[in-house]
Design an enzyme around this catalytic site. Structure first.
Site, mmCIF file in Angstrom:
data_model
loop_
_atom_site.group_PDB
_atom_site.id
_atom_site.type_symbol
_atom_site.label_atom_id
_atom_site.label_comp_id
_atom_site.label_asym_id
_atom_site.label_seq_id
_atom_site.Cartn_x
_atom_site.Cartn_y
_atom_site.Cartn_z
ATOM 1 N N LYS A 1 3.599 -8.883 5.798
ATOM 2 C CA LYS A 1 2.473 -7.958 5.647
ATOM 3 C C LYS A 1 1.358 -8.586 4.784
ATOM 4 O O LYS A 1 0.189 -8.516 5.133
ATOM 5 C CB LYS A 1 2.951 -6.626 5.038
ATOM 6 C CG LYS A 1 3.975 -5.924 5.931
ATOM 7 C CD LYS A 1 4.390 -4.572 5.394
ATOM 8 C CE LYS A 1 5.161 -4.658 4.101
ATOM 9 N NZ LYS A 1 6.460 -5.355 4.226
ATOM 10 N N THR A 2 1.758 -9.213 3.672
ATOM 11 C CA THR A 2 0.752 -9.855 2.816
ATOM 12 C C THR A 2 0.068 -10.988 3.584
ATOM 13 O O THR A 2 -1.155 -11.139 3.546
ATOM 14 C CB THR A 2 1.424 -10.431 1.548
ATOM 15 O OG1 THR A 2 2.200 -9.397 0.951
ATOM 16 C CG2 THR A 2 0.408 -10.939 0.554
ATOM 17 N N ASP B 1 -0.694 -3.185 -1.505
ATOM 18 C CA ASP B 1 0.739 -3.263 -1.179
ATOM 19 C C ASP B 1 1.426 -1.999 -1.702
ATOM 20 O O ASP B 1 0.955 -1.411 -2.687
ATOM 21 C CB ASP B 1 1.334 -4.505 -1.864
ATOM 22 C CG ASP B 1 2.607 -4.975 -1.187
ATOM 23 O OD1 ASP B 1 2.999 -4.378 -0.168
ATOM 24 O OD2 ASP B 1 3.215 -5.944 -1.683
ATOM 25 N N THR C 1 6.610 -0.013 3.107
ATOM 26 C CA THR C 1 7.915 -0.170 3.726
ATOM 27 C C THR C 1 8.309 1.154 4.374
ATOM 28 O O THR C 1 9.257 1.220 5.131
ATOM 29 C CB THR C 1 8.968 -0.540 2.665
ATOM 30 O OG1 THR C 1 8.798 0.329 1.546
ATOM 31 C CG2 THR C 1 8.804 -1.978 2.204
ATOM 32 N N ARG D 1 10.858 -14.477 5.014
ATOM 33 C CA ARG D 1 10.974 -14.866 3.602
ATOM 34 C C ARG D 1 12.369 -15.426 3.319
ATOM 35 O O ARG D 1 12.515 -16.418 2.611
ATOM 36 C CB ARG D 1 10.691 -13.679 2.673
ATOM 37 C CG ARG D 1 11.028 -14.017 1.209
ATOM 38 C CD ARG D 1 10.634 -12.932 0.231
ATOM 39 N NE ARG D 1 9.199 -12.818 0.111
ATOM 40 C CZ ARG D 1 8.533 -11.668 0.175
ATOM 41 N NH1 ARG D 1 9.186 -10.535 0.375
ATOM 42 N NH2 ARG D 1 7.231 -11.659 0.044
HETATM 43 N N1 LIG Z 1 5.094 -14.401 11.214
HETATM 44 C C1 LIG Z 1 5.299 -15.334 10.286
HETATM 45 N N2 LIG Z 1 5.223 -16.640 10.599
HETATM 46 C C2 LIG Z 1 5.475 -17.574 9.670
HETATM 47 N N3 LIG Z 1 5.772 -17.314 8.379
HETATM 48 C C3 LIG Z 1 5.842 -16.040 8.013
HETATM 49 C C4 LIG Z 1 5.602 -14.984 8.946
HETATM 50 N N4 LIG Z 1 5.735 -13.810 8.304
HETATM 51 C C5 LIG Z 1 6.044 -14.108 7.028
HETATM 52 N N5 LIG Z 1 6.104 -15.437 6.853
HETATM 53 C C6 LIG Z 1 6.433 -16.117 5.603
HETATM 54 O O1 LIG Z 1 7.355 -15.299 4.886
HETATM 55 C C7 LIG Z 1 6.988 -15.196 3.526
HETATM 56 C C8 LIG Z 1 6.873 -13.736 3.148
HETATM 57 O O2 LIG Z 1 5.781 -13.136 3.809
HETATM 58 P P1 LIG Z 1 4.897 -11.985 3.145
HETATM 59 O O3 LIG Z 1 4.746 -12.225 1.676
HETATM 60 O O4 LIG Z 1 3.655 -11.892 3.940
HETATM 61 O O5 LIG Z 1 5.809 -10.739 3.392
HETATM 62 P P2 LIG Z 1 5.543 -9.199 3.016
HETATM 63 O O6 LIG Z 1 5.908 -8.391 4.219
HETATM 64 O O7 LIG Z 1 4.184 -9.027 2.474
HETATM 65 O O8 LIG Z 1 6.602 -8.954 1.889
HETATM 66 P P3 LIG Z 1 6.546 -7.865 0.705
HETATM 67 O O9 LIG Z 1 6.498 -6.541 1.375
HETATM 68 O O10 LIG Z 1 7.838 -8.133 -0.007
HETATM 69 O O11 LIG Z 1 5.342 -8.195 -0.119
HETATM 70 C C9 LIG Z 1 5.717 -16.013 3.365
HETATM 71 O O12 LIG Z 1 6.054 -17.288 2.850
HETATM 72 C C10 LIG Z 1 5.191 -16.200 4.746
HETATM 73 O O13 LIG Z 1 4.632 -17.475 4.869
#
Ligand SMILES: Nc1ncnc2c1ncn2[C@@H]1O[C@H](COP(=O)(O)OP(=O)(O)OP(=O)(O)O)[C@@H](O)[C@H]1O
Length: 361
Positions: free
Chosen positions: A83-84, A128, A177, A236
């Site tokens: 998401k980030t 977030d 979430t 992740r």
């Molecule tokens: N579709 C994707 N392709 C490649 N790498 C990804 C992808 N999605 C996430 N990642 C990798 O996974 C890691 C976590 O992603 P991210 O921080 O965006 O997750 P998030 O959903 O925001 O988590 P949170 O809710 O815990 O903040 C990052 O290092 C990102 O590079």
């Protein structure tokens, strides 16, 4: 990019953020630093999530063609699914700066007013855990999203006055979430909602290959598949496991990762071929070996594994349920037939019979 004063939020158990777990989906300190380097920079590079990607591509292209700011976007899905990363991609695709903050960091409406009033035109505001924002801040956000305006309250009691403040157009990207926890008036103000799904093993293999390339680690197809299969559908976790396997490959081998090295490394870290770790297996083992597969009450199960009730319920169980290894029934926790198979155990005759009704077999 700007971080608010609290930096990325680290939450409680329910977010699966127990720092000592290699398979926790929440970010830990080490992740935060490395993740920045591994984040895909545009929609092309972003692996999987085809539906969300295609829809978002249209939203962004259309906004760019109109020379307008993109509509507000809500992203829902489990931690670690990207998401980030997507919010940063939205900013990059719109050629706009991004400001990052989180719901728990905004406790007072004034905190939000300060952020909103300092946004530049077209800026992306990433919020977030938007479901954890305080009520007054949430109400201020309604007006900001709809009319690009906030009322700043000056003074207290009967003498308080509202001073209207115009805001530049901006794009709010909210992440949650739990989309179901958002009040409908807030949900309705987003022009687009993207639901992020867990990733298929094939997609995670691509994530692992891509990250290995960026980290300059040699890995073959089988090695990537081995890591992907243990990553619980979450990029992740895939990236974190890759880093631990890389350590092992460097210390115990010649640095290259193949299936054998990946499996041996993850055995050391107690992550099994389905992604279960020590805690998950302890819960399953207790359920099968001590209670014949259940039903057993949560408190009893927690005592048996020497953990808090909440830890079992919020940290171990969600993944076991998702994997179809454990069921929560009105009579207590019950192991599914797949759980017996996964631990290589044979269900006792009476337990199998007693559970038939529970699984509709
Ligand atoms: N579709 C994707 N392709 C490649 N790498 C990804 C992808 N999605 C996430 N990642 C990798 O996974 C890691 C976590 O992603 P991210 O921080 O965006 O997750 P998030 O959903 O925001 O988590 P949170 O809710 O815990 O903040 C990052 O290092 C990102 O590079």
């Amino acid at each position: 990019m700007n971080w608010d004063e609290t930096g990325p939020h680290t939450g409680g158990l329910s977010d699966e953020r127990s720092a000592d777990r290699l398979v926790a989906a929440g970010a830990d300190g080490e992740d935060t630093a490395v993740e920045a380097a591994l984040r895909p920079k545009d929609l092309e590079e972003f692996v999987g999530q085809e539906k969300v990607r295609a829809q978002l591509d249209l939203v962004l292209k259309a906004a760019r063609a109109r020379g307008a700011t993109a509509d507000h976007v809500l992203l829902s899905g489990a931690p670690g699914l990207g998401k980030t990363t997507l919010s940063m991609i939205i900013a990059a695709e719109m050629n706009a700066p991004i400001r990052i903050t989180s719901g728990p960091a905004i406790q007072h409406a004034g905190d939000l007013a300060a952020i909103l009033s300092s946004l530049q035109e077209g800026e992306v505001l990433f919020l977030d855990e938007i479901h954890r924002m305080s009520r007054p801040a949430e109400e201020m956000l309604y007006m900001a999203m709809e009319d690009f305006r906030v009322d700043v309250i000056v003074g207290k009691g009967p003498g308080a006055t509202a001073i209207p403040l115009e805001l530049p157009p901006f794009t709010l990207v909210g992440a949650t979430t739990r989309a179901g926890l958002l009040p409908p008036p807030l949900r309705d103000r987003f022009g687009f909602t993207g639901h992020m799904e867990f990733y298929a093993p094939r997609e995670l293999e691509r994530v692992v290959h891509r990250s290995a390339g960026l980290l300059d680690v040699a890995i073959d197809t089988d090695g990537a598949a081995e890591i992907a299969g243990r990553s619980r559908g979450t990029p992740r976790i895939a990236n974190r496991l890759l880093r631990r396997v890389r350590d092992y490959a460097q210390v115990r081998a010649d640095g290259r990762i193949d299936r054998e090295i990946a499996a041996a490394a993850l055995k050391v870290y107690e992550v099994d071929e389905r992604g279960l770790d020590r805690l998950d297996r302890a819960v399953l083992e207790a359920l099968l070996k001590l209670f014949g597969g259940g039903p057993v009450g949560l408190s009893t199960l927690a005592v048996a594994v020497g953990e808090e009730r909440e830890t079992v319920e919020e940290v171990a169980e969600p993944f076991l349920v998702r994997e179809g290894l454990l069921a929560r029934t009105p009579r207590g926790r019950v192991a599914t037939p797949a759980a017996w198979g996964h631990l290589g155990l044979v269900p006792p005759q009476h337990a199998a019979k007693g559970q038939q009704g529970l699984f509709g077999a």
